[in-house]
Motif scaffolding. Structure first.
Motif, PDB file in Angstrom:
ATOM      1  N   ALA A 279      -5.326   6.784 -46.023  1.00 31.38           N
ATOM      2  CA  ALA A 279      -3.987   7.363 -46.098  1.00 31.38           C
ATOM      3  C   ALA A 279      -3.534   7.494 -47.546  1.00 31.38           C
ATOM      4  CB  ALA A 279      -2.998   6.504 -45.314  1.00 31.38           C
ATOM      5  N   PRO A 280      -3.455   8.705 -48.099  1.00 32.27           N
ATOM      6  CA  PRO A 280      -2.922   8.881 -49.452  1.00 32.27           C
ATOM      7  C   PRO A 280      -1.433   8.566 -49.493  1.00 32.27           C
ATOM      8  CG  PRO A 280      -3.311  11.007 -48.405  1.00 32.27           C
ATOM      9  CD  PRO A 280      -3.859   9.967 -47.483  1.00 32.27           C
ATOM     10  N   LEU A 281      -0.992   7.929 -50.582  1.00 29.86           N
ATOM     11  CA  LEU A 281       0.400   7.490 -50.699  1.00 29.86           C
ATOM     12  C   LEU A 281       0.935   7.829 -52.085  1.00 29.86           C
ATOM     13  CD1 LEU A 281      -0.082   4.024 -48.989  1.00 29.86           C
ATOM     14  CD2 LEU A 281       1.211   5.926 -48.029  1.00 29.86           C
ATOM     15  N   PRO A 282       2.256   7.879 -52.260  1.00 31.48           N
ATOM     16  CA  PRO A 282       2.831   8.209 -53.567  1.00 31.48           C
ATOM     17  C   PRO A 282       2.491   7.177 -54.626  1.00 31.48           C
ATOM     18  CG  PRO A 282       4.494   8.280 -51.821  1.00 31.48           C
ATOM     19  CD  PRO A 282       3.270   7.689 -51.225  1.00 31.48           C
ATOM     20  N   ALA A 283       2.487   7.614 -55.875  1.00 34.19           N
ATOM     21  CA  ALA A 283       2.139   6.737 -56.990  1.00 34.19           C
ATOM     22  C   ALA A 283       3.088   5.550 -57.111  1.00 34.19           C
ATOM     23  CB  ALA A 283       2.136   7.543 -58.294  1.00 34.19           C
ATOM     24  N   GLU A 284       4.341   5.731 -56.713  1.00 33.83           N
ATOM     25  CA  GLU A 284       5.320   4.653 -56.893  1.00 33.83           C
ATOM     26  C   GLU A 284       5.074   3.433 -56.006  1.00 33.83           C
ATOM     27  OE1 GLU A 284       7.524   7.999 -54.556  1.00 33.83           O
ATOM     28  OE2 GLU A 284       6.123   7.851 -56.241  1.00 33.83           O
ATOM     29  N   VAL A 285       4.215   3.553 -54.990  1.00 35.23           N
ATOM     30  CA  VAL A 285       3.929   2.384 -54.148  1.00 35.23           C
ATOM     31  C   VAL A 285       2.613   1.717 -54.539  1.00 35.23           C
ATOM     32  CG1 VAL A 285       5.266   3.317 -52.235  1.00 35.23           C
ATOM     33  CG2 VAL A 285       2.804   3.725 -52.308  1.00 35.23           C
ATOM     34  N   GLU A 286       2.025   2.146 -55.649  1.00 33.20           N
ATOM     35  CA  GLU A 286       0.782   1.536 -56.129  1.00 33.20           C
ATOM     36  C   GLU A 286       0.954   0.024 -56.299  1.00 33.20           C
ATOM     37  OE1 GLU A 286      -3.261   1.862 -57.465  1.00 33.20           O
ATOM     38  OE2 GLU A 286      -1.934   3.303 -56.485  1.00 33.20           O
ATOM     39  N   GLY A 287      -0.004  -0.730 -55.763  1.00 34.35           N
ATOM     40  CA  GLY A 287       0.024  -2.180 -55.888  1.00 34.35           C
ATOM     41  C   GLY A 287       0.872  -2.887 -54.844  1.00 34.35           C
ATOM     42  N   ARG A 288       1.513  -2.130 -53.985  1.00 36.22           N
ATOM     43  CA  ARG A 288       2.344  -2.745 -52.951  1.00 36.22           C
ATOM     44  C   ARG A 288       1.555  -2.908 -51.646  1.00 36.22           C
ATOM     45  NH1 ARG A 288       8.114   0.495 -53.877  1.00 36.22           N
ATOM     46  NH2 ARG A 288       8.248   0.088 -56.118  1.00 36.22           N
ATOM     47  N   MET A 289       2.152  -3.659 -50.731  1.00 27.48           N
ATOM     48  CA  MET A 289       1.483  -3.930 -49.469  1.00 27.48           C
ATOM     49  C   MET A 289       1.741  -2.795 -48.472  1.00 27.48           C
ATOM     50  SD  MET A 289      -0.432  -6.121 -47.879  1.00 27.48           S
ATOM     51  CE  MET A 289      -0.221  -7.710 -48.702  1.00 27.48           C
ATOM     52  N   ALA A 290       0.682  -2.222 -47.953  1.00 26.97           N
ATOM     53  CA  ALA A 290       0.779  -1.209 -46.898  1.00 26.97           C
ATOM     54  C   ALA A 290       0.372  -1.857 -45.579  1.00 26.97           C
ATOM     55  CB  ALA A 290      -0.116  -0.021 -47.209  1.00 26.97           C
ATOM     56  N   ARG A 291       1.101  -1.523 -44.541  1.00 29.15           N
ATOM     57  CA  ARG A 291       0.807  -2.087 -43.219  1.00 29.15           C
ATOM     58  C   ARG A 291       0.429  -0.984 -42.249  1.00 29.15           C
ATOM     59  NH1 ARG A 291       5.135  -4.087 -40.687  1.00 29.15           N
ATOM     60  NH2 ARG A 291       6.602  -3.014 -42.063  1.00 29.15           N
ATOM     61  N   LEU A 292      -0.608  -1.230 -41.489  1.00 27.73           N
ATOM     62  CA  LEU A 292      -0.995  -0.363 -40.374  1.00 27.73           C
ATOM     63  C   LEU A 292      -0.315  -0.923 -39.135  1.00 27.73           C
ATOM     64  CD1 LEU A 292      -2.769   1.977 -39.301  1.00 27.73           C
ATOM     65  CD2 LEU A 292      -4.611   0.295 -38.988  1.00 27.73           C
ATOM     66  N   VAL A 293       0.536  -0.108 -38.493  1.00 21.74           N
ATOM     67  CA  VAL A 293       1.416  -0.610 -37.438  1.00 21.74           C
ATOM     68  C   VAL A 293       1.196   0.162 -36.140  1.00 21.74           C
ATOM     69  CG1 VAL A 293       3.848  -0.892 -36.776  1.00 21.74           C
ATOM     70  CG2 VAL A 293       3.157  -1.280 -39.136  1.00 21.74           C
ATOM     71  N   ASP A 294       1.211  -0.559 -35.039  1.00 21.88           N
ATOM     72  CA  ASP A 294       1.195   0.041 -33.702  1.00 21.88           C
ATOM     73  C   ASP A 294       2.536   0.739 -33.477  1.00 21.88           C
ATOM     74  OD1 ASP A 294       1.529   0.479 -30.894  1.00 21.88           O
ATOM     75  OD2 ASP A 294       0.048  -1.065 -30.454  1.00 21.88           O
ATOM     76  N   PHE A 295       2.534   2.060 -33.353  1.00 18.69           N
ATOM     77  CA  PHE A 295       3.770   2.827 -33.233  1.00 18.69           C
ATOM     78  C   PHE A 295       4.536   2.462 -31.972  1.00 18.69           C
ATOM     79  CE2 PHE A 295       5.830   6.647 -31.400  1.00 18.69           C
ATOM     80  CZ  PHE A 295       6.795   6.870 -32.366  1.00 18.69           C
ATOM     81  N   ASP A 296       3.836   2.196 -30.891  1.00 16.28           N
ATOM     82  CA  ASP A 296       4.517   1.945 -29.621  1.00 16.28           C
ATOM     83  C   ASP A 296       5.196   0.590 -29.589  1.00 16.28           C
ATOM     84  OD1 ASP A 296       5.055   2.895 -26.841  1.00 16.28           O
ATOM     85  OD2 ASP A 296       3.976   1.066 -26.341  1.00 16.28           O
ATOM     86  N   SER A 297       4.503  -0.449 -30.028  1.00 16.72           N
ATOM     87  CA  SER A 297       5.053  -1.813 -29.950  1.00 16.72           C
ATOM     88  C   SER A 297       5.718  -2.265 -31.239  1.00 16.72           C
ATOM     89  CB  SER A 297       3.941  -2.797 -29.589  1.00 16.72           C
ATOM     90  OG  SER A 297       3.012  -2.898 -30.656  1.00 16.72           O
TER      91      SER A 297
END
Length: 338
Positions: free
Chosen positions: A26-44
């Motif tokens: 998943a490509p993300l904006p430069a401003e979130v570099e070094g931050r924690m990304a979470r993969l989340v179950d959309f339904d729950s």
């Protein structure tokens, strides 16, 4: 004991064998570099995995035994919803997820819909618009019916006509599509519809209490059902239509300023206290407001969109709900004319 251990080991191997590998890039904006990304179950809403963003990208990898709806979240920012399934899921900035069977099918559906709508806009006629909408609905129905046992069909169901259905209609849909009924969002949707059904005009209002920033507990019953007509406005500072309806409420307030039978009450939902207070001052709202109510009243009343304005009679009976502008004024006039 030995047979039990062998059987357990065999079952463990069978479960492991049923799971297949996935990758999410998943490509993300430069401003979130070094931050924690979470993969989340959309339904729950449950977290599946987390990883630090590197090189403007979040890369997740693991095993999954059946597809689910998911999204990547970083500091509140979210990717579009996609289908987490075996294979490698990548993202195109304009077209969303691709690279796996269901994501590619969903991507094609969106492209086909965009093509139909673009042709309708180019034609610029009402007839072309109606034909485009009919094609749009036919494409959704066809894709849903071909995917009644997987997350793609469920996502189309969830974001289609189901949102506007009443409780009996939803129950019928769940009989037609039983696999959709087990999803958490489906269950919440049905519960909201039942709450909405139970709080339609003719029913008694449902009381609730909210602790205010100063620690005081305020109830709806502090205002409603105490011998006056109470116009209750469920709103938020960020909601444009809500702010537009405050002008209507001011007109009603001015019209009945000498009539002690009517009072107005604001209930701020889904909003930050400081933003609510700023909006009250900015828009000069002179009636009392319960702040920081969040989802307490919206869950009780099955409110899925705001503004939701409700007129409660002196005895606590709901007389009007979900009316705005001239329709709202008419309902207030009719009630106070009695």
């Amino acid at each position: 004991m030995k047979k039990t251990l062998i059987l357990t080991a065999f079952l463990g191997m069978a479960v492991a064998a049923s799971a297949e590998h996935f990758k999410v890039i998943a490509p993300l904006p430069a401003e979130v570099e070094g931050r924690m990304a979470r993969l989340v179950d959309f339904d729950s809403g449950n977290p599946i995995d987390s990883i630090i963003v590197q090189d403007k990208c979040a890369r997740f990898e693991g095993d999954i035994d059946e597809g689910i709806l998911a999204r990547v979240v970083v500091d509140g920012a979210r990717t579009p919803v996609f289908i987490l399934e075996p294979g490698t899921v990548s993202f195109n900035e304009t077209e969303g997820a691709f690279g796996t069977m269901l994501n590619d099918q969903f991507r094609k559906l969106n492209k086909d819909i965009a093509s139909v709508m673009q042709a309708a806009r180019a034609a610029g006629t009402d007839d072309a618009a109606q034909q485009a909408y009919a094609k749009y609905e036919a494409m959704l129905d066809s894709t849903l019916n071909a995917n009644t046992d997987n997350p793609l069909g469920y996502f189309i169901f969830l974001n289609g006509k189901a949102q506007q259905m009443d409780a009996p209609s939803l129950r019928e849909e769940f009989k037609k599509y039983p696999s959709f009924a087990s999803y958490k969002r489906s269950q919440n949707m049905l519960k909201q519809a039942e709450q909405r059904e139970a709080t339609q005009p003719g029913n008694k209002y449902v009381d609730f209490s909210v602790t205010q920033p100063d620690g005081k507990v305020v109830k709806l019953s502090d205002y409603a059902g105490n011998g006056k007509y109470t116009l209750v406005d469920f709103w938020a500072s960020w909601c444009g239509p809500c702010i537009r309806q405050t002008r209507v409420l001011k007109e009603i307030q001015e019209k009945y300023k000498d009539d002690p039978r009517l009072q107005i009450l604001g209930v701020a939902v889904w909003d930050k206290v400081e933003d609510t207070n700023r909006a009250i001052e900015q828009h000069q709202l002179t009636w009392p407001c319960i702040v920081d109510a969040q989802t307490i009243p919206t869950d009780l009343y099955g409110i899925t969109g705001i503004p939701c304005i409700m007129l409660i009679g002196p005895d606590g009976t709901i007389l009007s709900r979900d009316k705005q502008s001239d329709e709202l004024k008419a309902d207030v006039d009719a009630a106070l004319a009695k």
